[in-house]
Design a protein around this motif. Structure first.
Motif, PDB file in Angstrom:
ATOM      1  N   HIS A  78       0.824  -1.217   0.000  1.00  0.00           N
ATOM      2  CA  HIS A  78       0.000   0.000   0.000  1.00  0.00           C
ATOM      3  C   HIS A  78       0.855   1.262   0.000  1.00  0.00           C
ATOM      4  O   HIS A  78       0.533   2.243  -0.674  1.00  0.00           O
ATOM      5  CB  HIS A  78      -0.931   0.007   1.222  1.00  0.00           C
ATOM      6  CG  HIS A  78      -2.021  -1.007   1.129  1.00  0.00           C
ATOM      7  ND1 HIS A  78      -2.593  -1.586   2.238  1.00  0.00           N
ATOM      8  CD2 HIS A  78      -2.643  -1.563   0.057  1.00  0.00           C
ATOM      9  CE1 HIS A  78      -3.530  -2.443   1.845  1.00  0.00           C
ATOM     10  NE2 HIS A  78      -3.571  -2.451   0.531  1.00  0.00           N
ATOM     11  N   SER A 127       2.178   1.920  -3.367  1.00  0.00           N
ATOM     12  CA  SER A 127       1.225   2.419  -4.363  1.00  0.00           C
ATOM     13  C   SER A 127       0.536   3.705  -3.918  1.00  0.00           C
ATOM     14  O   SER A 127      -0.253   4.261  -4.673  1.00  0.00           O
ATOM     15  CB  SER A 127       0.221   1.337  -4.746  1.00  0.00           C
ATOM     16  OG  SER A 127      -0.270   0.699  -3.610  1.00  0.00           O
ATOM     17  N   PRO A 154      -1.009   8.578  -5.917  1.00  0.00           N
ATOM     18  CA  PRO A 154      -1.192   7.179  -6.340  1.00  0.00           C
ATOM     19  C   PRO A 154      -1.387   7.030  -7.847  1.00  0.00           C
ATOM     20  O   PRO A 154      -0.840   6.114  -8.470  1.00  0.00           O
ATOM     21  CB  PRO A 154      -2.464   6.744  -5.601  1.00  0.00           C
ATOM     22  CG  PRO A 154      -2.619   7.680  -4.471  1.00  0.00           C
ATOM     23  CD  PRO A 154      -1.939   8.963  -4.850  1.00  0.00           C
ATOM     24  N   ASP A 155      -2.172   7.942  -8.434  1.00  0.00           N
ATOM     25  CA  ASP A 155      -2.450   7.805  -9.867  1.00  0.00           C
ATOM     26  C   ASP A 155      -1.226   8.150 -10.710  1.00  0.00           C
ATOM     27  O   ASP A 155      -1.034   7.579 -11.787  1.00  0.00           O
ATOM     28  CB  ASP A 155      -3.656   8.654 -10.268  1.00  0.00           C
ATOM     29  CG  ASP A 155      -3.592  10.069  -9.732  1.00  0.00           C
ATOM     30  OD1 ASP A 155      -3.624  10.235  -8.496  1.00  0.00           O
ATOM     31  OD2 ASP A 155      -3.477  11.008 -10.539  1.00  0.00           O
ATOM     32  N   ALA A 181       0.857   5.089 -10.711  1.00  0.00           N
ATOM     33  CA  ALA A 181       0.279   4.085 -11.604  1.00  0.00           C
ATOM     34  C   ALA A 181       0.596   4.417 -13.055  1.00  0.00           C
ATOM     35  O   ALA A 181       0.953   3.540 -13.844  1.00  0.00           O
ATOM     36  CB  ALA A 181      -1.229   4.004 -11.378  1.00  0.00           C
ATOM     37  N   ARG A 182       0.480   5.703 -13.406  1.00  0.00           N
ATOM     38  CA  ARG A 182       0.772   6.088 -14.792  1.00  0.00           C
ATOM     39  C   ARG A 182       2.241   5.877 -15.123  1.00  0.00           C
ATOM     40  O   ARG A 182       2.603   5.668 -16.274  1.00  0.00           O
ATOM     41  CB  ARG A 182       0.363   7.543 -15.038  1.00  0.00           C
ATOM     42  CG  ARG A 182      -1.157   7.733 -15.062  1.00  0.00           C
ATOM     43  CD  ARG A 182      -1.550   9.091 -15.601  1.00  0.00           C
ATOM     44  NE  ARG A 182      -1.197  10.172 -14.717  1.00  0.00           N
ATOM     45  CZ  ARG A 182      -1.993  10.663 -13.745  1.00  0.00           C
ATOM     46  NH1 ARG A 182      -3.185  10.139 -13.549  1.00  0.00           N
ATOM     47  NH2 ARG A 182      -1.597  11.651 -12.995  1.00  0.00           N
ATOM     48  N   PHE A 192       2.117  -0.965 -10.531  1.00  0.00           N
ATOM     49  CA  PHE A 192       0.809  -1.631 -10.533  1.00  0.00           C
ATOM     50  C   PHE A 192       0.693  -2.496  -9.296  1.00  0.00           C
ATOM     51  O   PHE A 192       1.583  -3.279  -8.987  1.00  0.00           O
ATOM     52  CB  PHE A 192       0.647  -2.508 -11.777  1.00  0.00           C
ATOM     53  CG  PHE A 192      -0.695  -3.181 -11.862  1.00  0.00           C
ATOM     54  CD1 PHE A 192      -1.754  -2.582 -12.515  1.00  0.00           C
ATOM     55  CD2 PHE A 192      -0.891  -4.430 -11.264  1.00  0.00           C
ATOM     56  CE1 PHE A 192      -2.999  -3.201 -12.572  1.00  0.00           C
ATOM     57  CE2 PHE A 192      -2.138  -5.054 -11.317  1.00  0.00           C
ATOM     58  CZ  PHE A 192      -3.194  -4.438 -11.975  1.00  0.00           C
ATOM     59  N   LEU A 193      -0.438  -2.356  -8.597  1.00  0.00           N
ATOM     60  CA  LEU A 193      -0.707  -3.219  -7.448  1.00  0.00           C
ATOM     61  C   LEU A 193      -1.895  -4.112  -7.747  1.00  0.00           C
ATOM     62  O   LEU A 193      -2.989  -3.623  -8.038  1.00  0.00           O
ATOM     63  CB  LEU A 193      -1.007  -2.366  -6.202  1.00  0.00           C
ATOM     64  CG  LEU A 193      -1.554  -3.117  -4.982  1.00  0.00           C
ATOM     65  CD1 LEU A 193      -0.550  -4.146  -4.457  1.00  0.00           C
ATOM     66  CD2 LEU A 193      -1.941  -2.148  -3.860  1.00  0.00           C
ATOM     67  N   ALA A 194      -1.647  -5.425  -7.690  1.00  0.00           N
ATOM     68  CA  ALA A 194      -2.762  -6.365  -7.723  1.00  0.00           C
ATOM     69  C   ALA A 194      -3.166  -6.583  -6.273  1.00  0.00           C
ATOM     70  O   ALA A 194      -2.389  -7.103  -5.471  1.00  0.00           O
ATOM     71  CB  ALA A 194      -2.349  -7.673  -8.383  1.00  0.00           C
ATOM     72  N   PHE A 195      -4.370  -6.127  -5.924  1.00  0.00           N
ATOM     73  CA  PHE A 195      -4.784  -6.079  -4.518  1.00  0.00           C
ATOM     74  C   PHE A 195      -5.012  -7.464  -3.913  1.00  0.00           C
ATOM     75  O   PHE A 195      -5.492  -8.384  -4.579  1.00  0.00           O
ATOM     76  CB  PHE A 195      -6.097  -5.300  -4.409  1.00  0.00           C
ATOM     77  CG  PHE A 195      -5.945  -3.809  -4.541  1.00  0.00           C
ATOM     78  CD1 PHE A 195      -6.127  -2.976  -3.443  1.00  0.00           C
ATOM     79  CD2 PHE A 195      -5.638  -3.222  -5.764  1.00  0.00           C
ATOM     80  CE1 PHE A 195      -5.997  -1.595  -3.558  1.00  0.00           C
ATOM     81  CE2 PHE A 195      -5.518  -1.853  -5.892  1.00  0.00           C
ATOM     82  CZ  PHE A 195      -5.687  -1.033  -4.792  1.00  0.00           C
ATOM     83  N   GLU A 221      -7.521  -8.859 -11.722  1.00  0.00           N
ATOM     84  CA  GLU A 221      -6.391  -7.999 -11.406  1.00  0.00           C
ATOM     85  C   GLU A 221      -5.258  -8.251 -12.401  1.00  0.00           C
ATOM     86  O   GLU A 221      -4.634  -7.316 -12.905  1.00  0.00           O
ATOM     87  CB  GLU A 221      -5.884  -8.269  -9.979  1.00  0.00           C
ATOM     88  CG  GLU A 221      -6.884  -7.916  -8.884  1.00  0.00           C
ATOM     89  CD  GLU A 221      -7.064  -6.425  -8.698  1.00  0.00           C
ATOM     90  OE1 GLU A 221      -8.100  -5.906  -9.147  1.00  0.00           O
ATOM     91  OE2 GLU A 221      -6.170  -5.769  -8.118  1.00  0.00           O
ATOM     92  N   GLN A 236      -5.939  -6.811 -15.795  1.00  0.00           N
ATOM     93  CA  GLN A 236      -5.617  -5.385 -15.858  1.00  0.00           C
ATOM     94  C   GLN A 236      -4.121  -5.169 -16.031  1.00  0.00           C
ATOM     95  O   GLN A 236      -3.685  -4.334 -16.829  1.00  0.00           O
ATOM     96  CB  GLN A 236      -6.115  -4.673 -14.596  1.00  0.00           C
ATOM     97  CG  GLN A 236      -7.631  -4.703 -14.467  1.00  0.00           C
ATOM     98  CD  GLN A 236      -8.121  -4.053 -13.186  1.00  0.00           C
ATOM     99  OE1 GLN A 236      -7.350  -3.445 -12.459  1.00  0.00           O
ATOM    100  NE2 GLN A 236      -9.399  -4.196 -12.917  1.00  0.00           N
ATOM    101  N   LEU A 243      -2.241  -3.116 -18.973  1.00  0.00           N
ATOM    102  CA  LEU A 243      -1.534  -1.869 -18.657  1.00  0.00           C
ATOM    103  C   LEU A 243      -0.013  -1.995 -18.776  1.00  0.00           C
ATOM    104  O   LEU A 243       0.680  -0.988 -18.832  1.00  0.00           O
ATOM    105  CB  LEU A 243      -1.916  -1.386 -17.256  1.00  0.00           C
ATOM    106  CG  LEU A 243      -3.427  -1.145 -17.069  1.00  0.00           C
ATOM    107  CD1 LEU A 243      -3.725  -0.669 -15.660  1.00  0.00           C
ATOM    108  CD2 LEU A 243      -3.953  -0.135 -18.095  1.00  0.00           C
TER     109      LEU A 243
END
Ligand SMILES: Nc1ncnc2c1ncn2[C@@H]1O[C@H](COP(=O)(O)OP(=O)(O)OP(=O)(O)O)[C@@H](O)[C@H]1O
Ligand SMILES: [Mg+2]
Lengths: 441, 249
Positions: free
Chosen positions: B45, B48, B72-73, B76-77, B81-84, B155, B158, B162
């Motif tokens: 967490h 991210s 956070p965004d 990500a960009r 990447f976090l797979a929760f 997840e 995605q 991405l």
């Protein structure tokens, strides 16, 4: 004089126009109007002391003295902007400042057996038929707006669909108020005989100045009849709106309502329905408030007989200083065994100053029933915002997406494609939509 | 790719990470194992950018940049990447809408135009097939009503679309049956590349049979207490975490 007594300036003002009211030669209506005028003179518009009005203060309407428009005054309307509110494939009745406009309406191809006409005309041609439906679903004593409306309505719609007839197109009533200071007071009667089916849309729009639009609709659904009623309320920013929809449902009939309350400075909706045996109602509502808008929804579902079903979902999104009210009453009579009733009200408050009063009320006198209700008032979910951010979406867009998703659930329920797109567009215009890609939806 | 030095993190007044060090080079696959409550998800967490955590000391550098400074965004960009461990359900936002929004945000960040609608559909359908999912999942609301296993697949779907640089998988294998695990592992393996790194949090050595790690770490009480090759995972499974904790003490 007791402290409760109200001296309203309206009766004297409206008496001046009494001769021009439709149906003055119809004896039963004259009596109804007289009674209603007396009722109104005695009590005025509803006050905060009435339980059903404790969250909504309408005293500004009394102070402002909105006047009726006489049909000869109708002037400046932008036809193009009106047309954009009309559904492409509907029969339409357009009421401008409370008066029917034949030239703007479209009723070509209505089957002969079906009656779709403006109320003033219907009172000349169908007074006898109307008598058995008028003031049946709601009486003048309900409250001041109904009394006022009964006493001084200027026009409206009469729809009568005979047994087993299924209307192939929706019927749209477009209400437009064009001038500051006007009050449009309209009365609609919808009758579906046994196993008849219809879809009706009420659209409300108006100018940017202060005006008042009040529409009372009485619906009678005979055995196994099916009505879907949409209401798209997009009044101007300074408008006062009252809409009352009162329904009587016979055995096995179905009533589906979609109530979109978007406009107006102060807007109030009453939706009441009486369910007889195995009748079904599905009440859906979405209210969006911004700035200082006040939007009040008051629903009452009476389960009078066994096996009836009622489902209700109202959602509200309130931003800035807007205030929402939801009062939902469900009454289950002693003999209404096997009632199945579910009522939900969900609210999203987007700012610290936004507010909602929500009050579900269940009164159950039968013992073998399934009744549930739920209420939520909350902010956007932080976990969801973070999840979207972790998928590259910036925080503001994430908030907008979640707000949109919350409201869009109600838009997705619309079954008329053209209307669906209209309402979706309104949702995108009225609410923070930055970052929401219309063409990806 | 990623350098974590002496990271201390609190939740409220409670220290959770207590001086964590970790270096991940481009192309490497690292596995982190450790007892419940050790701070594994906290680490994912914090990397991210989730709020609610206070970094009291230490640095995190990602591709030469101070990661902790970014929203956070933005992270990500830039390819984190976090797979929760517990993916969130988002009613009303369709899976495909979110993936399109995410991919286009990345493309915009890279100065590329929006993805062509047809190309996007082809890409997504391709990846859906890779993860042996039903296309229907694309049009459903994100994770809403998905089973545990379906959420985990989603997840990875995605991630596959991405194409992140740093892929953090928080217990993506937990709750998967062996067939689903093989599918998910194949999805992850298809993503392995010289310029892409993985940080896999897991409780089960079984995962590492399908995704070969370069390095295995043990995280206990907020710190990496032991690191080694894949054989460490086997040893852990045989002897338990107590063994490591006793060794360290
Ligand atoms: N928001 C929070 N408030 C209070 N304590 C928290 C919070 N989040 C995490 N913790 C605590 O931090 C510690 C580490 O939690 P974390 O979820 O990182 O563990 P984990 O190693 O991922 O465990 P698991 O293997 O069970 O997933 C736990 O003691 C947990 O209770
Ligand atoms: Mg965890």
């Amino acid at each position: 004089m007791s402290a409760d007594q109200i001296i309203s300036q309206y009766p004297a003002e409206y008496a001046k126009f009494a001769d021009a009211l439709p149906g003055q030669s119809v004896a039963w209506l004259r009596l109804l109007r007289q009674d209603a005028a007396q009722q109104f003179s005695a009590h005025g518009f509803p006050s905060l002391r009435e339980e059903a009005w404790r969250y909504t203060n309408v005293s500004a309407i009394e102070k402002k003295l909105f006047s009726p428009a006489t049909s000869t005054e109708i002037g400046a309307i932008d036809i193009d902007s009106l047309n954009q509110h009309l559904l492409a494939d509907a029969w339409s009745v357009v009421l401008v400042d409370g008066h029917f406009s034949a030239s703007l309406s479209m009723l070509d191809g209505v089957p002969d057996s079906v009656t779709v006409m403006n109320m003033a005309n219907a009172l000349e041609q169908k007074a006898e038929l109307l008598e058995s439906y008028f003031s049946q679903a709601v009486a003048a004593k309900e409250h001041g707006f109904v009394a006022f409306n009964t006493a001084w309505f200027s026009d409206g719609l009469f729809l009568h669909v005979p047994a087993k007839q299924v209307l192939t197109r929706p019927i749209q009533i477009l209400h437009v108020v064009t001038q500051a200071g006007f009050m449009a007071n309209t009365r609609d009667i919808i009758v579906l005989e046994e196993s008849a089916e219809a879809k009706v849309l009420e659209t409300f729009v108006g100018c940017e100045e202060a005006y008042c639009s009040a529409a009372v609709m009485e619906v009678s659904l005979a055995q196994n009849a099916d009505l879907t009623l949409y209401k798209l309320q997009m009044e101007g920013e300074k408008a006062y709106h009252f809409g009352g929809t009162y329904v009587k449902q016979a055995r096995d009939s179905r009533f589906t309502h979609h109530n979109f309350a978007f406009g107006g400075l102060l807007a109030r909706n009453d939706i009441h329905t009486d369910l007889n045996q195995a009748a079904e109602c599905d009440l859906n509502g979405l209210y969006l408030g911004v700035k200082r808008q006040h939007i009040d929804n008051h629903t009452r579902i009476n389960h009078l007989q066994p096996h009836a079903i009622s489902h209700e979902l109202y959602k509200g999104v309130l931003n800035q200083r807007a205030k929402g009210v939801f009062q939902g009453r469900v009454l289950v009579a002693e003999q209404a065994q096997k009632t199945d009733s579910m009522m939900n009200n969900r609210n999203l408050l987007l700012s610290d100053d936004a507010e909602v009063d929500t009050k579900p009320q269940l009164e159950i006198y039968a013992d073998d029933v399934k009744c549930a209700h739920g209420v939520t008032v909350g902010q956007l979910d932080e976990q969801s915002i973070f999840y979207l951010q972790s998928r590259c979406v910036d925080k503001q867009t994430a908030r907008n997406m979640l707000t949109f998703a919350f409201a869009n659930e109600m838009v997705e329920k619309i079954k008329l494609a053209d209307l669906h797109d209209q309402v979706l567009e309104q949702l995108l215009i009225r609410f923070p939509q930055v970052g929401i890609q219309h063409n990806w939806l | 790719m990623l350098s974590i030095e002496n990271l201390h993190v609190n939740v409220g007044d409670k220290p959770i990470l207590k001086g964590l060090n970790l270096q991940i080079k481009a192309g490497e696959v690292h596995a982190i194992m450790g007892p419940n409550g050790a701070g594994k998800s906290t680490l994912s967490h914090v990397l991210s950018g989730k709020s609610g955590y206070t970094v009291t000391a230490g640095n995190v550098t990602y591709q030469g940049e101070n990661l902790l400074d970014l929203e956070p965004d933005e992270r990500a960009r830039k390819g984190v990447f976090l797979a929760f461990q517990y993916p969130v359900e988002i009613p009303g936002v369709s899976n495909i809408y979110l993936m399109k929004a995410a991919l286009n945000a990345i493309r915009k960040h890279k100065g590329l135009p929006e993805v062509d609608a047809m190309d996007f559909l082809t890409l997504v359908k391709d990846k859906v097939k890779l993860l042996e999912m039903d296309e229907k999942f694309l049009y459903r609301s994100v994770n809403e009503g998905f089973s545990g296993g379906e959420k985990k697949r989603n997840e990875i779907l995605q991630a596959a679309i991405l194409e992140p640089s740093l892929c953090i998988l928080d217990e993506t294998d937990s709750g998967l049956d062996i067939d689903a695990l093989k599918v998910v592992a194949a999805g992850v393996n298809s993503l392995r590349a010289e310029d892409r790194s993985f940080l896999m949090i897991t409780h089960y050595q079984r995962l590492l049979d399908y995704i070969k790690p370069d390095i295995v770490h043990v995280l206990a009480d907020g710190k990496i207490v032991k690191s080694g090759g894949p054989e460490l995972a086997l040893e852990l499974e045989a002897k338990g975490y107590r063994w490591v904790e006793e060794q360290v003490a």
